[in-house]
Each structure stands twice: as structure tokens, then as C-alpha cells.
Design an enzyme around this catalytic site. Structure first.
Site, PDB file in Angstrom:
ATOM      1  N   HIS A  65      27.332  74.046  45.373  1.00 13.49           N
ATOM      2  CA  HIS A  65      27.624  73.071  44.324  1.00 13.49           C
ATOM      3  C   HIS A  65      26.449  72.120  44.170  1.00 13.49           C
ATOM      4  O   HIS A  65      26.605  70.923  44.041  1.00 13.49           O
ATOM      5  CB  HIS A  65      28.904  72.288  44.645  1.00 13.49           C
ATOM      6  CG  HIS A  65      29.560  71.723  43.422  1.00 13.49           C
ATOM      7  ND1 HIS A  65      29.247  70.500  42.911  1.00 13.49           N
ATOM      8  CD2 HIS A  65      30.502  72.228  42.596  1.00 13.49           C
ATOM      9  CE1 HIS A  65      29.981  70.254  41.831  1.00 13.49           C
ATOM     10  NE2 HIS A  65      30.746  71.293  41.618  1.00 13.49           N
ATOM     11  N   GLY A  66      25.254  72.687  44.207  1.00 16.90           N
ATOM     12  CA  GLY A  66      24.076  71.881  43.971  1.00 16.90           C
ATOM     13  C   GLY A  66      23.539  71.187  45.197  1.00 16.90           C
ATOM     14  O   GLY A  66      22.605  70.419  45.116  1.00 16.90           O
ATOM     15  N   ALA A  69      22.849  72.092  53.224  1.00 14.35           N
ATOM     16  CA  ALA A  69      23.004  71.376  54.489  1.00 14.35           C
ATOM     17  C   ALA A  69      21.816  70.425  54.665  1.00 14.35           C
ATOM     18  O   ALA A  69      20.718  70.685  54.204  1.00 14.35           O
ATOM     19  CB  ALA A  69      23.073  72.386  55.627  1.00 14.35           C
ATOM     20  N   PRO A  70      21.999  69.267  55.345  1.00 11.50           N
ATOM     21  CA  PRO A  70      23.186  68.904  56.120  1.00 11.50           C
ATOM     22  C   PRO A  70      24.288  68.232  55.308  1.00 11.50           C
ATOM     23  O   PRO A  70      25.346  67.942  55.834  1.00 11.50           O
ATOM     24  CB  PRO A  70      22.618  67.921  57.152  1.00 11.50           C
ATOM     25  CG  PRO A  70      21.511  67.230  56.419  1.00 11.50           C
ATOM     26  CD  PRO A  70      20.897  68.278  55.524  1.00 11.50           C
ATOM     27  N   VAL A  73      29.465  69.331  50.249  1.00 11.16           N
ATOM     28  CA  VAL A  73      30.218  69.012  49.041  1.00 11.16           C
ATOM     29  C   VAL A  73      31.587  69.680  49.139  1.00 11.16           C
ATOM     30  O   VAL A  73      31.691  70.866  49.447  1.00 11.16           O
ATOM     31  CB  VAL A  73      29.489  69.478  47.775  1.00 11.16           C
ATOM     32  CG1 VAL A  73      30.344  69.220  46.541  1.00 11.16           C
ATOM     33  CG2 VAL A  73      28.160  68.745  47.634  1.00 11.16           C
ATOM     34  N   ASP A 181      14.439  67.552  43.495  1.00 18.12           N
ATOM     35  CA  ASP A 181      14.623  68.957  43.873  1.00 18.12           C
ATOM     36  C   ASP A 181      15.426  69.727  42.831  1.00 18.12           C
ATOM     37  O   ASP A 181      16.479  70.310  43.117  1.00 18.12           O
ATOM     38  CB  ASP A 181      15.290  69.054  45.245  1.00 18.12           C
ATOM     39  CG  ASP A 181      15.023  70.401  45.918  1.00 18.12           C
ATOM     40  OD1 ASP A 181      14.176  71.143  45.413  1.00 18.12           O
ATOM     41  OD2 ASP A 181      15.675  70.696  46.931  1.00 18.12           O
TER      42      ASP A 181
END
Length: 490
Positions: A65-66, A69-70, A73, A181
Site C-alpha cells: 500500500h505504498g 518495512a519497517p 500499513v 521516493d
């Protein structure tokens, strides 16, 4: 490009070719105006978000969902049945609570149909959580790199990049020029299968990570030099997304530019797109990607010019996105089972008969826990209460069943079926508010249990909340359909 690559002009094949930055006309994009039907930014309590996500249950983790880790969502559902995505940061990722709140409130002012809008946040103790609109149809990465039923069509790929460009233009016009990002995991699909940009990437960088992933091959060159993200860095990342959509793979920009320089575009282009677009369209997209990936940041286009360049390339504009994607319409619902039908009619008698036949087979793990603890006298007495409640439920003595089940629950025993049965007892006793609370508690215990959603639908209908009731009914139907369907094979 399906054997058409050799006709591409030299201007787009030379990545070092210097081109002027296009400036689009200053025309307001009516489709990208602020939304009015999205609720205002809200500060939630930790308890509210725990309840919405069934106590941050593992079953509710959204792996794509975009976010990676860490940070985790979760999908969740508020009391008004609105579905949400909750991003939970690692402990102390934002040590300054005021900074976190200010940044979340700022991003939370944005409202666009091109964004998965930020609905709220939570800041309690060391907890830092963001709440956004839930996008039910996965990420661009899933549909582009890991598709199961059909590859994404050329017309849909063009629509995705246009919508993303419009999202960036909207954010720029609102003073949010930076996005952290930007990648195929940040692009989500809503109920209509329209592409939306995750609002999580608009938050300024926190202590839990850098602006870009550790894969240096996809990182803007100026970020490698300075460690700072700029508006031009976002355009560079947009260029990598153009390459993703053109190739169907995550190709490092340097390699892609080499292929473009060598006019080896057949290797660059997704073979699934063969015959789906013209020479001129392919030329324009490759040229646009090359300009976005210019080494010198000042030579890259801006968001407005991206929109201007991509708008005339659009194909099949009258075809809904869900059709292009080969996915069901958001308004569609899986065929209702007998229990779903009974709940939609609020036929409490039929619901009682079905729940009685269903028994406790959906109490995964609970039966084992009970049998393990039966050796204690206290647990034996508790099980007697449950059996007595079941007998009353079977005999339609709903008031007595409520009393027995309540005592069973108060001891601390966990059983979604007991909550479901007590919920129906409350409905039979004309106590819809209590019925809704029990149905929601059943879903907290078992997040993907369709029976809990069906009971919520019946309770909401009894409370006069017809829209919310339909949402819960649809959710129950879809959960039941997923449960009975075999996994798709690629």
C-alpha cells in the site's frame, strides 16, 4: 515497440540531447479541483485506530500500500463504515510530536481525486500514525510487475501517468513540491480502478528512513551528491515510472538510456504491448522519459508541462478505468448467499436458522483454547454458561441467551460466534445499537469474517443508516466470495 522502433526519431534516442523545458499553457485542470466530499482532517485517538484495525491485526496488514518495512500499513474500518489505511511508524520515528502534527495537518489540507487523501493522524505517547483513504485495488507494482489475469493495456498505462502528473501538478500548485521516493508502490488504485498517488509520500522525511530507497540505481544524481530532495528529483523519479510503464519491468535508468541511445527499444518495450500503439506515441513517451531523466536537474520538465505532453496522448478516454483493467465495477457486488439475502431483507428468523446451523466452525483456535482449559473448575462453569446460552439461542429465548453469553464474555473468553449470536439476540430484542457493537467486536476478533459484516449491515439498517448498511452488506458479500474462491493462478 512491436517492430516499430526503427522509425523513432534521433531526437528521442540521444539521452544527452539538450531540449528546452516545455511550458504548458496556464489552463486550470477542472478534473483536478479540490474535492468537497472527503471529510476534513481529523485527529484520532489510538483506541479508535486500534478498534478500526482489529487491534492492528496481522490479517489487516496491507503488504503493498505504498509503504515498505519497517513501517506498516493496515487496512481498517471506522464506525461509520468508511474504510481507511493506517500507517504506523516505528517507535520514535518522529520524536518531535509537534513537528509530526504540523506536517500531518499541512498534508491533510490537500484534497484531490488524484490523491489517496490524508484523512487524519494520531499522536499519543510514542505512537505516530497516519490515516488515509483506503485504495482497494492494489498498487501499480502489483498490476504492472505481478499481474495475474491480464497485463495492463497501453491506454491504461497512459492514463496512469497522466493522473500522476496531474497529482504532482496539484500538489505543486498547493505549495507541496516535494514527494519522497516516488515509485510504483506509491501509486494506488481506487474503487473505480483510477490511479491515485499515496499522500504518505508528501510527509517530510522522518528519522525512520531516507527520502529514497537504498537502490542507488534509481536515485536522482543530485540526491546522491547532496542528500537533499528537490522538485526536480521528483521529476526524475517520474521518469523512472515512465520506464516502468513502457517496459513492464523495473529497469535502471542508466540501462534504459543506453538502450535508447543504441535504438534498441524493442528490448526496452513490454512485449505485451505489441501492436497497441503508434510510432508517434511511442516516440513521445520515450522522449518524455529521457527528458525527465536528464542528469542536469534544470533541464527536466515541470509537472505542468508533463500534463500538457501527456494529455493529447490519451486513448479510449470514454472507457472506464475498471473496464481497461478488466476488473469489476465498484458498484458491483458478489451474488448474495442465503445469509446475505436474509440480512439484506432483515429477515431475523432466517438469519437465526442459518447461524444456528453454522455453529462454531468459524471460531478458529477458540475451541482448542477452551478444551485445553477445561480442566479448571472455573472454566467448566464458564463452558456451562456458553452451553446454556446456546440452548436458549436455539429455543429463541433471546433475553436469557443474552444474559448467559454476557457472563461468558465477562469472564474474558474470546469467541466471534458468541458475539455474533448475542448480536442477533439484541436485534431480536430491538436493541440495534448493542447489536452493532457486538457485530463490530466479532470483526475485531476475526477481521475477515463475512458473518460479522452481514450482522453489521442488519444492525445499521435497523438504525436507519441505509447507506452504511449497504457498504457493510457489500463487504460481507465480497469477503464471503473471496473465502469460497480458489486462488488465481498466473
Amino acid at each position: 515497440m512491436g517492430g516499430q522502433c526503427s522509425k523513432l526519431g534521433p531526437c528521442c534516442l540521444n539521452s544527452s540531447h539538450k531540449t528546452a523545458v516545455l511550458e504548458a499553457p496556464d489552463v486550470e485542470n477542472e478534473e483536478n479541483n479540490d474535492l468537497t466530499d472527503v471529510p476534513a482532517f481529523h485527529e484520532y485517538t489510538l483506541e479508535q485506530l486500534k478498534f478500526a484495525t482489529s487491534g492492528f491485526a496481522v490479517e489487516n496488514i496491507v503488504s503493498e500500500h505504498g509503504e515498505k518495512a519497517p513501517n506498516v500499513v493496515y487496512k481498517g474500518k471506522l464506525e461509520n463504515q468508511k474504510r481507511i489505511a493506517v500507517k504506523r511508524f516505528t517507535r520514535m520515528a518522529w520524536p518531535d510530536a509537534r513537528q509530526f502534527l504540523e506536517e500531518a495537518r499541512s498534508v491533510g489540507q490537500l484534497r484531490s481525486q488524484r490523491l489517496a487523501n490524508l484523512l487524519g493522524c494520531c499522536c499519543e505517547g510514542d505512537e505516530r500514525l497516519l490515516v488515509a483513504e483506503f485504495m482497494p485495488n492494489d498498487t501499480l507494482a502489483k498490476h504492472l510487475f505481478h499481474w495475474e489475469t491480464q497485463p495492463m493495456k497501453w491506454a491504461m498505462r497512459l492514463r496512469v501517468v497522466l493522473y500522476l502528473a496531474q497529482a504532482l501538478e496539484y500538489c505543486t500548485n498547493k505549495g507541496r513540491t516535494l514527494y519522497h521516493d516516488l515509485n510504483a508502490y506509491r501509486v494506488l488504485f481506487d474503487e473505480e480502478c483510477n490511479a491515485r498517488l499515496s499522500s504518505f509520500g508528501l510527509m517530510k522525511n522522518s528519522r525512520d528512513g531516507k527520502s529514497y530507497s537504498t537502490n542507488l540505481a534509481f536515485t536522482p544524481p543530485e540526491y546522491l551528491r547532496t542528500g537533499r530532495i528537490t522538485p526536480e528529483s521528483v521529476i526524475y523519479s517520474f521518469g523512472t515510472l515512465l520506464l516502468d510503464l513502457l517496459s513492464g519491468k523495473h529497469i535502471p535508468p542508466s540501462h534504459a538510456l543506453d538502450l535508447i541511445r543504441d535504438r534498441n527499444l524493442q528490448t526496452l518495450t513490454d512485449s505485451c504491448l505489441d501492436g497497441q500503439f503508434s510510432d508517434s506515441d511511442g516516440t513521445e513517451l520515450v522522449r518524455l522519459a529521457s527528458r525527465c531523466l536528464q542528469y542536469e536537474a534544470r533541464e527536466r520538465p515541470n509537472a505542468k508541462s508533463l500534463v500538457a505532453a501527456l494529455t493529447p496522448l490519451q486513448k479510449d478516454i470514454e472507457v472506464p478505468s475498471h473496464v481497461l483493467m478488466g476488473m469489476p465495477h465498484s458498484g458491483s457486488m458478489s451474488p448474495l448467499s442465503p445469509l446475505g439475502e436474509a440480512c439484506s431483507r432483515r429477515d431475523l428468523t432466517a438469519m437465526h436458522e442459518i447461524l444456528e446451523k453454522l455453529g462454531y466452525k468459524d471460531d478458529e483456535g477458540v475451541a482448542n483454547e477452551l478444551s485445553f482449559q477445561m480442566w479448571t473448575d472455573q472454566m467448566q462453569e464458564t463452558l456451562v454458561l456458553k452451553k446454556k446460552g446456546d440452548a436458549c439461542f436455539r429455543q429463541r429465548d433471546f433475553r436469557e441467551a443474552i444474559e448467559c453469553y454476557t457472563q461468558f464474555i465477562e469472564v474474558g473468553m474470546v469467541s466471534p460466534t458468541v458475539f455474533a449470536r448475542r448480536s442477533l439476540c439484541y436485534l431480536m430484542s430491538e436493541m440495534p445499537k448493542e447489536a452493532l457493537e457486538d457485530a463490530m467486536q466479532a470483526q475485531v476478533i476475526s477481521p475477515v469474517w463475512h458473518v460479522a459484516s452481514y450482522l453489521q449491515s442488519a444492525a445499521l439498517s435497523s438504525l436507519g443508516m441505509d447507506n452504511e448498511s449497504q457498504i457493510a452488506l457489500k463487504e460481507g458479500s465480497n469477503l464471503e466470495a473471496k473465502r469460497s474462491s480458489p486462488p488465481l493462478q498466473k
